[in-house]
Design an enzyme around this catalytic site. Structure first.
Site, mmCIF file in Angstrom:
data_model
loop_
_atom_site.group_PDB
_atom_site.id
_atom_site.type_symbol
_atom_site.label_atom_id
_atom_site.label_comp_id
_atom_site.label_asym_id
_atom_site.label_seq_id
_atom_site.Cartn_x
_atom_site.Cartn_y
_atom_site.Cartn_z
ATOM 1 N N GLY A 77 8.439 1.957 7.787
ATOM 2 C CA GLY A 77 8.506 0.698 7.070
ATOM 3 C C GLY A 77 7.532 0.661 5.916
ATOM 4 N N ILE A 118 0.837 -1.205 0.000
ATOM 5 C CA ILE A 118 0.000 0.000 0.000
ATOM 6 C C ILE A 118 0.863 1.243 0.000
ATOM 7 C CG2 ILE A 118 -1.741 1.309 1.267
ATOM 8 C CD1 ILE A 118 -2.624 -1.324 2.554
ATOM 9 N N GLY A 119 1.925 1.199 0.785
ATOM 10 C CA GLY A 119 2.753 2.399 0.834
ATOM 11 C C GLY A 119 3.999 2.184 1.654
ATOM 12 N N ASP A 128 2.194 10.608 17.872
ATOM 13 C CA ASP A 128 2.344 11.048 16.487
ATOM 14 C C ASP A 128 0.972 11.344 15.902
ATOM 15 O OD1 ASP A 128 3.635 11.784 14.199
ATOM 16 O OD2 ASP A 128 3.922 9.745 13.444
ATOM 17 N N GLY A 142 8.530 6.287 6.804
ATOM 18 C CA GLY A 142 9.728 6.320 7.623
ATOM 19 C C GLY A 142 9.861 5.087 8.493
#
Lengths: 1101, 220
Positions: free
Chosen positions: A97, A91-92, A216, A95
């Protein structure tokens, strides 16, 4: 040929690929030897810096930027090895993984799997934290949190997290798509955004409650699904992988990512201390950006610049961007964005509460203390009832005091935030203690206690702050479960400890032969000078049980010292290596020493000459103990399972050792490890031995017999010791267990989890006090007893509904067998009198301690002398009586009946008969001035407690609010406060003068059966179905502690007039006597250690 | 003029190690009464051994225990003359002892001799690397490098006769990764000067690290 390039140009060249160097420049460098050498040096330097970047960063104690660190080039782990999932596609990448789309094989539900970069964890601590937090995150269930299914290690060693797959768009994109841009927008748009962020804040608050901090929060981690529901991603990931140096590796010189949402403390050196308020800050940034479309301050460019803006630049008021933004929304945003965490909301839930209040048109807490604000809200919400004139007058008045209020407002807000944070920390620590993490819990509790300026004078702390009371009671709760008498600091591990009960002192032997002493209240007394060490590292230093003689071993030599005279008993003599332990008897006759159980050998040496008396074959392993005192010394040795464990014994004069017959057959041969610990009684008649986690007691009469055997719930028994009277055996497990078993039956007497690995053990006193030298350094002293601060007065094996204590310490209680029990004095015998037919429901002592009144379900009220002699039947033939009590002058008696009636007798004659609007009056209480009577009430729906004026017989006021049954009531000793306790699990505190509610202590685990004020009025005790005494702060309205006293329901509590002892009765067959001074002693005994250690850091911020 | 400290301590009181002016440590250790030398030896190798123990999978007290036992065993062995410099590097000798102690500890624990605090990085296999010579050497090298770099940076700070601002510029640029322009602005120097400082001090740092690496391995 062009001129030599400057430093900057060379630097640029050095960073470029050879082919990318500009032609002209390249030609020059090729031809210029100086430039070539310089360029090579620059490249070498850069390679070196890249190679040692993380080490340099560690050395500097700061983060290192990507510029000086080699880029992460390790390949990502293969995505085909996640148990239970089938990977579909990628999928993407980010930073942390790679994220894959997957399907959970068992359920066929879609999933997302995040494979973390191999280098995501700089340290094992981070990895450990990651594992723990993802485990916690996996437990989060909230409609606005993306569920984590599992996490673990893939087949290739990489870490992964499998989570719910959400088809959605990032929050900022969703807002842009559905609500448009910020410019020109007003309340409707703001409200829509607030509704979204409210859901997110609730989700984050839910996680905070579970102990998970996100760290985050940003729009990219909040996906809005097709139904418009925001879902928060990646709980438990950011904290582990983004802390410290790892965080900075994500940050390049042109970042515009996470740091833009980070709180100031996250970008500072104190990033480790970031807590829930960091998430609050990030939520504030999210809200700000969604509302305004802008950042609160510049956040582009190098990290240092952004960090400076985050730390120092005040946020631009959102209304500058959106002039029609509601003021409350701006207030909420700015409170989130306070630079000082203590000025923010204490948690995301508190933020959510304010957002909700804003949407409901209620005053928000961020401004709740402002009189002008509240007035304006009230006027707006109730325009018809507010006259314009009143508004004008009040506005003028408020304008005059506005600035003063504002200042006070800010100060109060700060204090509130501090108190809320501190309170949440204490609550977290209390939960940790319950969950079996005493070490972290204790650290947190002392941290808050020292911050609050804890005073350990008494538990009432009438002049103390709420934080001080909370600190002392939370510590009382802690030490009630872990009865540590004291804790002493030492440098390094002490290999020998002892307790001197005559002097009330603890001593510990250091590796250099010196001895430190502490009083048992935790005060350091002194340290003797060192004895001459044999090596730079003394391998062992062991003292005789009486502490007089010391054996020092090291470098293959041993020496015996008379520590009292400070002289060497004999010259050093050779000993076996490696030296692992030594024993010397109190008379300094023999030294027994050996090496590790695995390579073990045991040698017996004459302590005075060093002559070897016996050397047992090296195949022998196990521990050695010594018995005998008056001239006859015996040495015992255990062996491992070869083929069965043996227990050998040898004596003077020939020291020939032989096995005690049959011992091996008595042991469980399925257990490996051999006999590790041996401890004989003083006369050698009983020998305690341990094999792994099994404890055996052997008798010798004269042939060995197995007296008892028990499996101790530990990973392995490390140390054994008898108590002083040899009536019990203390067992220390290598997992921190401290248990005590009765001799000879080995019945379990107590079980404590200290969390400390023992190195040396000594016991003294009754009940036994146990000193443990800890493997990591330090000595702890525990009471090896369950709840030593609480004793039980034995009584009949039935329920005891009521207990009372007089001012002189006389005690009375009733049982459900119709008996009244009286203990006229603390030292006196307990009298048992047949008082009623059936259950004795209530007992009260006259204030002078000379009489006792009892009531029963038989409808009788009877008065007795303190010696148990009957005085009179106050009444008979009543409906069942629930409660009876004396007036302060001792002349009146009041009772509460099941009919809802209250009777008062004066000097033995009926004086008043009062009706309440209840089915039953479970409790009655005179006011301290004797003029009023407070009656609890049980009703079908709206139960009330009633306060009667006894002179007129009229109702002064009624106290409600509990909704259902009010079972317990109490007056404070000074008569200013009244307390009621209801089945709604709430205790309410009222002003006794006018019946105004002062505080409500809500959320109790049960509805109390009885309550009692501390004589100082600052705290209140409640008992009920749970078996514990709940302590609550009457001034702050919060629960402070739970003291485990009974195993079952507790029906009654009484407190002695000086506030030091609590008496409780219930379903247990005994009366609980809780000694608060004893508990206070534990706190004081540990206080010195923590004060000398300073305010400890939060072990798990 | 300040007199050299007979104990080999630097002006901050630390034992100065690894520089060429320091007497070789192993020579000093021949005198068992030379407490400063033993202290220095302990100060140098205990952190490495503890970190090394972590790499072997031991954690907490067990790692400390491994370091302690290794140092104690070295002390005994050295006193008995069992270590000859010509037979191998000091680091190899220490690795051998630590590996042996680690194996003993692991076996001891496996047989019920005490709980082992596990380092989660090794997935609960303490001492699993004890038998792999290359892995041991690599683990040691890693910890040695870490210690050497830390000490080198301290020595650089103490021995480089540069202004505070110069050192700050170096740390900002070379370690923290602040852009040269930003460093120049902060420190009031030119961008070229930032690069000059970086290269000058990095060169010196490399030298010190190289010296220390030898010292750590050889005991010099």
């Amino acid at each position: 040929m062009r001129a030599c390039p400057g430093e900057a140009e060379l630097e640029r060249l050095a960073s470029l690929d050879e082919r990318a160097v500009e032609r002209t420049l390249a030609r020059h460098v090729e031809r210029c030897a100086a430039c070539r050498a310089k360029l090579e040096a620059v490249r070498a330097n850069n390679r070196f810096l890249a190679h040692v970047a993380s080490d340099l960063a560690d050395a500097l104690g700061e983060v290192v930027s990507g510029a000086a660190r080699e880029p992460e080039t390790r390949p990502l782990p293969a995505p085909d090895s996640i148990p239970g999932f089938q990977i579909i596609d990628e999928i993407g990448r980010g930073g942390q993984g790679v994220v894959y789309r997957a399907v959970q094989i068992g359920t066929r539900r879609p999933a997302a799997i995040k494979m973390l970069l191999a280098g995501a964890f700089a340290t094992s601590r981070q990895l450990h934290r990651f594992e723990r937090e993802t485990e916690l995150a996996a437990g989060l269930r909230h409609p606005n949190i993306v569920t984590v299914f599992q996490s673990g290690v893939a087949a290739d060693g990489g870490r992964y997290v499998a989570m719910e797959f959400v088809q959605g768009v990032p929050l900022d994109q969703f807002v842009a798509n559905t609500l448009g841009l910020a410019a020109g927008s007003g309340k409707a748009r703001a409200d829509a955004i607030v509704r979204l962020v409210l859901q997110v804040a609730r989700a984050v608050g839910h996680a905070h409650t579970a102990g998970v901090i996100h760290r985050d929060i940003k729009p990219g981690n909040i996906l809005v699904d097709p139904k418009g529901v925001p879902r928060v991603l990646d709980f438990g990931l950011a904290r582990s992988t983004n802390s410290g140096a790892a965080a900075a590796t994500q940050v390049t010189q042109d970042f515009a990512g996470t740091p833009a949402y980070a709180a100031p403390e996250q970008l500072s050196e104190e990033h480790e201390t970031t807590d829930a308020r960091g998430d609050v800050y990030s939520l504030g940034v999210v809200l700000y950006r969604l509302l305004t479309g802008a950042a609160p301050y510049p956040c582009e460019g190098p990290l240092v610049l952004v960090a400076r803006h985050v730390a120092e630049t005040p946020p631009t008021p959102p209304s500058r961007h959106v002039p029609r933004l509601p003021a409350d929304v701006q207030t909420i945003v700015l409170r989130c964005l306070a630079k000082d965490p203590e000025r923010r909301y204490a948690s995301a839930s508190a933020l959510a509460d304010d957002l909700e209040d804003y949407l409901a048109g209620q005053p928000i807490s961020a401004r709740r203390d402002s009189a002008a604000y509240v007035l304006r809200k009230l006027v707006l919400r109730n325009p018809a009832s507010s006259s314009a004139a009143a508004v004008v007058a009040l506005t003028v008045l408020l304008a005059a005091v506005g600035f003063a209020l504002l200042a006070a407002d800010l100060d109060r807000s700060r204090r509130d935030a501090e108190a809320a944070l501190s309170d949440s920390t204490v609550q977290r620590a209390r939960m940790m203690a319950m969950a079996g993490d005493p070490q972290q819990a204790e650290t947190l509790l002392w941290r808050e206690a020292l911050r609050a300026g804890i005073v350990t004078d008494d538990f009432a702390l009438r002049n103390g702050t709420p934080e001080q009371r909370r600190s002392i009671w939370s510590l009382a709760e802690f030490y009630a479960r872990l009865p540590r008498v004291m804790r002493a600091r030492t440098e390094g591990v002490c290999t020998s400890v002892g307790l001197d009960m005559d002097r009330q002192e603890l001593w510990a032997l250091h590796g250099d032969g010196s001895r430190s002493t502490w009083s048992l209240d935790g005060q350091f007394v002194g340290r003797t000078p060192e004895l001459t060490p044999l090596t730079p590292w003394a391998e062992t230093a062991m003292a005789s049980p009486n502490g007089r003689y010391v054996v020092l071993q090291g470098g293959g030599q041993a020496q015996v010292w008379d520590a009292q005279e400070r002289i060497a008993v004999a010259p050093p003599f050779p000993c076996i290596q490696p030296a692992y332990y030594a024993r010397i008897d109190d008379e300094c006759q023999v030294v027994v020493y050996g090496n590790t159980p695995e390579t073990g050998a045991v040698r017996v040496t004459d302590a005075r000459t060093g002559a070897v008396l016996a050397h047992l074959d090296p195949t022998i392993s196990g521990h050695v103990a010594r018995s005998g005192t008056a001239g006859e010394v015996e040495v015992l040795a255990g062996t491992r399972n070869m083929p069965v464990p043996q227990l050998l014994a040898g004596r003077a004069p020939d020291w020939s050792f032989g096995p005690l017959p049959g011992i091996g057959d008595m042991l469980d041969t399925n257990v490996l490890g051999g006999i590790r610990n041996l401890t004989p009684t003083r006369d050698g008649g009983l020998i305690a031995a341990s094999v792994d986690c099994h404890l055996y007691l052997f008798g010798r009469s004269p042939e060995p017999t197995l007296v008892a055997h028990v499996e101790v719930p530990t990973k392995g028994i490390d140390r054994l010791a008898y108590d002083e009277g040899e009536e019990s055996i203390i067992v220390a497990g290598r997992d921190g267990l401290l248990a005590r078993y009765a001799v000879p039956g080995l019945e379990q007497l107590s079980l404590l989890q200290t969390g400390q690995v023992p190195f040396a053990l000594a016991s003294m006193g009754t009940p036994p006090m146990v000193a443990l030298a800890i493997l990591g350094g330090g000595v702890d002293v525990y009471m090896a007893s369950d709840h030593p601060w609480c004793t039980k007065i034995s009584s009949t094996p039935c329920t005891h509904a009521s207990v009372d204590v007089s001012t002189l310490g006389a005690l009375a209680w009733g049982d459900d067998d119709g008996k009244l029990h009286i203990r006229p004095s603390e030292a006196g015998d307990v009298l048992a009198i047949d008082a009623h037919d059936g259950v004795v429901t209530s007992v009260a002592m006259s204030p002078d301690g000379s009489r006792v009144v009892t009531a029963g379900f038989d409808g009788a009220i009877r008065e007795w002398g303190i010696d148990g002699s009957p005085i009179r039947d106050v009444a008979v033939g009543l409906t069942p009586v629930s409660s009876v009590t004396y007036s302060p002058d001792g002349r009146s008696i009041a009772s509460g009946q099941t009919s809802g009636t209250v009777h008062v007798w004066r000097d033995g004659r009926p004086a008043l008969s009062l009706r309440t609007d209840t089915f039953r009056v479970p409790m009655v209480a005179f006011s301290p001035d004797g003029e009023s009577l407070l009656c609890a009430g049980v009703n079908a729906n709206a139960a009330t407690a009633t306060v009667f004026d006894l002179e007129s017989g009229t109702i002064r006021y009624e106290l409600g609010g509990h909704g259902i049954a009010i079972r317990a009531v109490a007056w404070s000793a000074d008569g200013t406060m009244v307390a009621t306790a209801g089945d709604d699990r709430t205790v309410r505190i009222w002003n006794a003068t006018d019946g105004r509610e002062l505080q409500a202590i809500t959320g109790l685990p049960w509805g109390p059966y009885d309550i009692a004020f501390h004589p100082e009025g600052t705290v209140l005790f409640a008992v009920g179905p749970g078996g514990a005494i709940i302590v609550a702060d009457t001034l702050a309205g919060v629960e402070l502690a739970k003291l485990p006293v009974h195993d079952r329901h507790v029906f009654s509590i009484a407190i002695d007039p000086d506030g030091t002892t609590l008496y409780t009765s219930g379903e247990d067959p005994g009366i609980g006597v809780t000694d608060l001074c004893h508990l206070l002693g534990f706190i004081r005994g540990n206080e010195g250690y923590w004060r000398s250690a300073g305010v400890p850091a939060d072990p798990d911020p | 003029m300040p007199q050299p400290d007979p104990m080999g301590r630097d002006p901050l009181g630390r034992v100065a190690l690894g520089t060429r002016t320091t007497t070789r440590l192993l020579d000093d250790l021949r005198d068992r009464a030379n407490a400063p030398a033993w202290e220095a030896f302990d100060a140098r190798y205990r952190p490495i051994l503890t970190a090394f123990a972590h790499r072997l999978g031991f954690a907490g007290d067990d790692a400390a225990e491994l370091a302690q036992q290794t140092l104690a065993e070295f002390s005994r062995a050295y006193a008995q003359g069992r270590y000859q410099r010509g037979q191998g590097r000091l680091s190899s000798w220490l690795i051998g002892i630590a590996s042996h102690v680690g194996s003993q500890l692991r076996r001891n624990r496996a047989r019920g001799g005490g709980a082992v605090a596990l380092d989660s990085q090794t997935d609960g296999q303490p001492g699993s690397a004890c038998d792999d010579e290359h892995a041991l050497q690599a683990a040691w090298d890693r910890e040695r490098d870490r210690a050497a770099v830390a000490e080198a940076l301290a020595i650089l700070r103490e021995t480089s006769r540069v202004k505070t601002e110069t050192m700050r510029a170096f740390e900002l640029f070379a370690i923290r990764g602040v852009p040269a322009e930003e460093v120049a602005a902060q420190c009031g120097i030119s961008v070229d000067a930032v690069y000059v400082i970086k290269n000058r001090l990095t060169g010196r740092l490399r030298e010190i690290v190289a010296e220390l690496t030898i010292a750590y391995d050889e005991g010099g």
